[in-house]
Design a protein around this motif. Sequence first.
Motif, PDB file in Angstrom:
ATOM      1  N   ASP A   1       5.024   1.239 -12.907  1.00  0.00           N
ATOM      2  CA  ASP A   1       5.925   0.342 -12.176  1.00  0.00           C
ATOM      3  C   ASP A   1       6.281  -0.936 -12.954  1.00  0.00           C
ATOM      4  OD1 ASP A   1       3.415  -0.884 -11.793  1.00  0.00           O
ATOM      5  OD2 ASP A   1       3.436  -0.704  -9.610  1.00  0.00           O
ATOM      6  N   HIS A   2       5.284  -1.627 -13.507  1.00  0.00           N
ATOM      7  CA  HIS A   2       5.577  -2.929 -14.125  1.00  0.00           C
ATOM      8  C   HIS A   2       6.486  -2.830 -15.352  1.00  0.00           C
ATOM      9  CE1 HIS A   2       2.376  -4.260 -11.484  1.00  0.00           C
ATOM     10  NE2 HIS A   2       2.704  -5.501 -11.756  1.00  0.00           N
ATOM     11  N   TYR A   3       6.260  -1.800 -16.165  1.00  0.00           N
ATOM     12  CA  TYR A   3       6.962  -1.745 -17.453  1.00  0.00           C
ATOM     13  C   TYR A   3       8.069  -0.700 -17.496  1.00  0.00           C
ATOM     14  CZ  TYR A   3       3.369  -4.786 -19.365  1.00  0.00           C
ATOM     15  OH  TYR A   3       2.555  -5.857 -19.612  1.00  0.00           O
TER      16      TYR A   3
ATOM     17  N   GLY B   1       7.364   4.709  -8.114  1.00  0.00           N
ATOM     18  CA  GLY B   1       7.925   3.503  -7.493  1.00  0.00           C
ATOM     19  C   GLY B   1       6.942   2.369  -7.708  1.00  0.00           C
ATOM     20  N   ILE B   2       7.139   1.258  -7.009  1.00  0.00           N
ATOM     21  CA  ILE B   2       6.178   0.160  -7.095  1.00  0.00           C
ATOM     22  C   ILE B   2       4.964   0.570  -6.254  1.00  0.00           C
ATOM     23  CG2 ILE B   2       5.797  -2.299  -6.731  1.00  0.00           C
ATOM     24  CD1 ILE B   2       8.929  -2.547  -6.701  1.00  0.00           C
ATOM     25  N   THR B   3       3.790   0.440  -6.829  1.00  0.00           N
ATOM     26  CA  THR B   3       2.551   0.891  -6.182  1.00  0.00           C
ATOM     27  C   THR B   3       2.507   0.546  -4.695  1.00  0.00           C
ATOM     28  OG1 THR B   3       1.413   0.607  -8.284  1.00  0.00           O
ATOM     29  CG2 THR B   3       0.036   0.700  -6.315  1.00  0.00           C
ATOM     30  N   HIS B   4       2.841  -0.692  -4.362  1.00  0.00           N
ATOM     31  CA  HIS B   4       2.680  -1.131  -2.978  1.00  0.00           C
ATOM     32  C   HIS B   4       3.789  -0.613  -2.066  1.00  0.00           C
ATOM     33  CE1 HIS B   4      -0.145  -3.359  -5.164  1.00  0.00           C
ATOM     34  NE2 HIS B   4       0.726  -4.225  -5.647  1.00  0.00           N
ATOM     35  N   VAL B   5       4.765   0.063  -2.646  1.00  0.00           N
ATOM     36  CA  VAL B   5       5.772   0.754  -1.835  1.00  0.00           C
ATOM     37  C   VAL B   5       5.381   2.231  -1.741  1.00  0.00           C
ATOM     38  CG1 VAL B   5       8.217   1.354  -1.624  1.00  0.00           C
ATOM     39  CG2 VAL B   5       7.552  -0.888  -2.545  1.00  0.00           C
TER      40      VAL B   5
ATOM     41  N   GLY C   1      15.219  -6.179  -4.756  1.00  0.00           N
ATOM     42  CA  GLY C   1      14.178  -5.206  -5.078  1.00  0.00           C
ATOM     43  C   GLY C   1      12.808  -5.817  -4.878  1.00  0.00           C
ATOM     44  N   SER C   2      11.779  -5.270  -5.574  1.00  0.00           N
ATOM     45  CA  SER C   2      10.381  -5.730  -5.582  1.00  0.00           C
ATOM     46  C   SER C   2       9.559  -5.149  -4.433  1.00  0.00           C
ATOM     47  CB  SER C   2      10.264  -7.258  -5.563  1.00  0.00           C
ATOM     48  OG  SER C   2      10.280  -7.749  -4.236  1.00  0.00           O
ATOM     49  N   CYS C   3       8.237  -5.331  -4.551  1.00  0.00           N
ATOM     50  CA  CYS C   3       7.321  -4.835  -3.518  1.00  0.00           C
ATOM     51  C   CYS C   3       7.403  -5.681  -2.256  1.00  0.00           C
ATOM     52  CB  CYS C   3       5.892  -4.790  -4.047  1.00  0.00           C
ATOM     53  SG  CYS C   3       5.244  -6.392  -4.567  1.00  0.00           S
TER      54      CYS C   3
HETATM   55  S1  SF4 Z   1       5.147  -8.695  -7.305  1.00  0.00           S
HETATM   56 FE1  SF4 Z   1       5.392  -6.528  -6.842  1.00  0.00          FE
HETATM   57  S2  SF4 Z   1       7.346  -5.962  -7.736  1.00  0.00           S
HETATM   58 FE2  SF4 Z   1       6.755  -7.928  -8.598  1.00  0.00          FE
HETATM   59  S3  SF4 Z   1       5.674  -7.418 -10.485  1.00  0.00           S
HETATM   60 FE3  SF4 Z   1       4.117  -7.585  -8.922  1.00  0.00          FE
HETATM   61  S4  SF4 Z   1       3.872  -5.506  -8.097  1.00  0.00           S
HETATM   62 FE4  SF4 Z   1       5.779  -5.552  -9.251  1.00  0.00          FE
END
Ligand code: SF4
Lengths: 478, 203
Positions: free
Chosen positions: A74-76, A119-123, A357-359
């Motif tokens: 997700d991050h990269y 996807g983003i882990t927390h999603v 976007g974002s978690c």
């Molecule tokens: S806040 Fe959420 S979307 Fe933003 S970098 Fe961290 S995990 Fe990724």
Amino acid sequence: MRIDATPGDTGVASRRGTLLARIWREHAVAERHGRTLLYVDRHWVHDGSFLAFGKLEAAGRPVRDPRRTSAVADHYVPTAGPRVAPMHDPELSRVSSLLSANASRYGIELFAGDDPRQGITHVVAPELGATQPGMTIVCGDSHTSTHGAFGALGFGIGASEVTHVLATQCVWQRRPRSLAIEVSGRLRPGVTAKDLGLAIIARIGVAGGSGHVIEYRGEAVRALSMEGRMTLCNMTIEAGARAGLVAPDDTTFEYLAGRPRAPQGAAWDAALACWRTLAAEDAGPGHDASIALDAGLVAPMVSWGITPAHALPVDGRVPDPAAGGAERAKLEQALEYMDLRPGTPLQDIAIDRVFIGSCTNGRIEDLRAAARVLEGRRAVVPGFVSPGSSAVKAQAEVEGLDRVFRSAGLEWRESGCSMCVGMNGDVARPGERVASTSNRNFANRQGPQVRTFLMSPAMVAAAAVAGRITDVRRVPVA
Amino acid sequence: MSPTARFVRLRSRAVVLDLADVDTDQIVPARFLKRPREEGFGQYLFHSLRRKPDGSLREDFPLNSPTVAGAQLLVAGANFGCGSSRENAVYALLDAGFRAVIAPSFGDIFSGNALKNGLLPVVLPVEVVGRLRARVRGVAATEITVDLERLCVECEGLTQAFEVDPFAREALLGGVDEIGLTLQFEEAIRRFEQADALRRPWL
Ligand code: SF4
């Protein structure tokens, strides 16, 4: 060396107390010097976790239970072009390859950049149904607080702790205190969980929740969807608290029912009976501190400075450091970085770019809210939409939201952390002002000298159309 | 825990950073985090505070003063290390030579990460931090002693006690390998897993 072990508490459902106390008790393996060895039900690692794997290798330890850990890119991960190595950027390729190599070496399941479950882990974890009430969930990422929306204790840990969890499936923690935030009434139209979160942080400060887990309660919290509760718990770390918690209820159970990793059939019935006893904990007294808030008084919020506590109702003005007392130096630093003058109405601030976007706000409900404002309109500034997960992206395309964003002139990207943190190269240009649905407006976070203005998805959409900060309540929506 | 992660006592000159809420993005920006650990993160410490947009050093940033060369102690503002869980923030400080940070308060995750890597976060009352800051500003050669065994900070007649989580203190003084320690609880972990499989069979 003395070792005090207590056997795993099998839990008595009717004992009164806080939800935090209940989950803690049910996961305590041992105690030592005031710390608890907590058992971790679910562990998530991501492409930034390579340092932890390096430490594991250096220690020569195996992963104790690979079935309890999942890995996500997700991050990269790039949001355009190749999503797995080889990528255009050799450094991103290296990080991506490290994640897959570590996952296969230790037998950990992997959602790589080209996996439809990525996807983003927390999603991802919640939409799979992998986040369930009463669990302990950790990840080397501070926004693991998001999972608290389900009545699970989710918190972020550092790389050394990630190594420790991989090796032992446990983590040593000092039990936090509990802070109850009781939100009465209902949020008004145009006001969202993001605004509520920013309003709370503006009130208690970025260290207001330090040493605490925040338990959100009250009518306004009950009325939130799961997406809204996730946004609220996500923002909890910005108040300095390790975790947020919302007691599970029918909204939670309906969300979970039928999800791929939720229990099915007889197992579902057994789980549900247990989860309902967690809901009862919400009635318990015993919080160490409490705060009350009237949801009806919360307006759409906008951050103007360099911490999420620098946030005001959209009809506010940039504050004057001279009136800031002890905060004066910090406010001056913020105004200098943001290049703002005291007294400027927030709605006079021009925006150069938007990020959706974002978690915090990358879920389907968030994209729908932004699309409702953008429908039939043009953005006058450039911007990205990066869905919180590949599944959210697919769903949005089924609903035609991608067409709305594209016709408005915004780029429809793949899923990842993207411009929330810019690690994959998705950054704004120096000096630009970005209206963003993410969670951190720290200096230089969205790129060197970039100025971030945090707000809800609908507010970002309104800013995109007007080219400046705008009260979404004044924008007519079909 | 590696032997370098031990901490017993430190006597050093100090660098003053008089800013509140210095988040981990300010300690080490996200764009450097993909670098391997072996390359070190010291050169990125406080990158955007320390450098001008063109990359040259800001003369007015405390860390850039030649008088603080070799200082192993940072006197910081409240809520130091708030924000993300990136342990690289701790590595950046360690790699730049710091072994302890004194502040009125710390971000929770940062503080935990620091203790695990031998960087001692020392919480002192805000007025004591103010006095230390004033002394260092007055005379750059002022030395401060942080003693983890006796749990006190000393600076030219000023003596102030502090507290550290006893679990972390033991580890820092003795150089305990935490994973090794935890695995001594293997029996308890297994008992927990067996009981839990009956209690929550759906997991
Ligand atoms: S806040 Fe959420 S979307 Fe933003 S970098 Fe961290 S995990 Fe990724």
